[in-house]
Design an enzyme around this catalytic site. Structure first.
Site, short mmCIF file in Angstrom:
data_model
loop_
_atom_site.label_atom_id
_atom_site.label_comp_id
_atom_site.label_asym_id
_atom_site.label_seq_id
_atom_site.Cartn_x
_atom_site.Cartn_y
_atom_site.Cartn_z
N GLU A 121 1.11 4.38 6.14
CA GLU A 121 2.25 5.28 6.26
C GLU A 121 1.91 6.44 7.19
O GLU A 121 0.75 6.87 7.28
CB GLU A 121 2.64 5.83 4.88
N ASP B 101 0.81 -1.21 0.00
CA ASP B 101 0.00 0.00 0.00
C ASP B 101 0.85 1.27 0.00
O ASP B 101 0.40 2.31 -0.49
CB ASP B 101 -0.95 -0.01 1.20
N GLY B 102 2.06 1.20 0.56
CA GLY B 102 2.95 2.36 0.51
C GLY B 102 3.32 2.73 -0.91
O GLY B 102 3.34 3.91 -1.28
#
Length: 290
Positions: free
Chosen positions: A270, A68-69
């Site tokens: 994040e 996902d980052g």
């Protein structure tokens, strides 16, 4: 004319164990007739720069190999553009890929989704000039994420489970002020999450029921409960069973401001920023393969 895809990866992610998978994805895309521009970012800033140059050059798609980052980095570059994003899941959480129904453990199958060429529009959530795709966590869930990011062992979901135990020892309810489409609410709570997608942390369905393409944000609030009650309820996040708890609230809005003292929010796994934060939905802002 041959279509060109930019393939973005991070050699540090996975301790280098993903290198062979990335090479196999590149080979599969070339076999399907694409020209592949391989981009290797050493960190987030470098990855973003490489992606921006490729998109400015007119590539026909940006494909990220990661979690996902990496998706979040791509979203900053592609928001509002017509260049589609392809996702080959190779991260810890992979919640964007999960929400899109992409193969999570088969890079070749994920590459085939891109080869088929079907695209769709999804929403993004925006705070200031930054976007996120899945969930912004601003409470107990954010504290767990913060703790997990300091842990080098173990990997995967077990790391989050151990972080939960560590955070629970000291966690206290938070005094929130929420502004939900202009309506103000003050409450003591364990967490507030703002969902564009419906899960975070590798399948924790905190904002269960949220949709990536409905033009709305799902704001989930869990009001104050004893720690032992939170321990009992937390495993139900994987199934959405927490939605039946009396402390659970769900609000569907286009814009929300979340304020609290000393809370650092996380989005797409994040570190995102300290509260207060105002988040609004941007409908149809991202084109994705899938």
């Amino acid at each position: 004319m041959t279509r060109e895809l930019a393939l973005l990866s991070n050699p540090v992610a996975g301790g280098g164990r993903n290198d062979a998978k990335v090479a196999a994805v590149a080979a599969r895309l070339r076999q399907a007739g694409f020209a592949v521009r391989e981009l290797v970012g050493v960190d987030a800033a470098h990855s973003s720069q490489l992606a921006r140059v490729a998109v400015a050059d007119g590539v026909d798609g940006l494909v990220v190999c990661g979690g996902d980052g990496m998706v979040n980095i791509a979203a900053q570059v592609l928001a509002g553009s017509s260049t589609p994003l392809g996702i080959v899941p190779m991260g810890t959480g992979n919640d964007t890929a999960r929400a899109l129904g992409l193969p999570l453990r088969d890079p070749a199958a994920a590459a085939d989704v891109i080869v088929r060429g079907r695209t769709r529009l999804i929403d993004l959530a925006r705070s200031g000039d930054r976007y996120f795709v899945t969930v912004l966590a601003a409470g107990f869930d954010a504290a767990v994420n913060e703790k997990a990011n300091t842990m080098t062992w173990p990997k995967g979901q077990l790391k989050y489970s151990l972080a939960i135990v560590a955070v629970l020892k000291e966690f206290k309810p938070i005094s929130y002020t929420l502004e939900l489409d202009g309506e103000t609410r003050r409450v003591e709570g364990m967490l507030v999450s703002v969902g564009n997608g419906d899960s975070m942390g590798g399948g924790l369905r905190v904002t269960h029921g949220a949709s990536l393409d409905d033009g709305l944000l799902d704001v989930v609030l869990f009001t104050s409960v004893p720690r032992r009650e939170l321990i009992k309820t937390y495993p139900k996040l994987f199934s959405g069973g927490h939605t039946r708890h009396p402390a659970y609230e769900r609000h569907r809005v286009k814009r929300v401001t979340v304020a609290a003292s000393g809370v650092v929010a996380y989005a797409d796994g994040e570190r995102f920023g300290e509260l207060p934060l105002t988040v609004e939905v941007v409908p149809g802002a991202l084109t994705v393969f899938g």
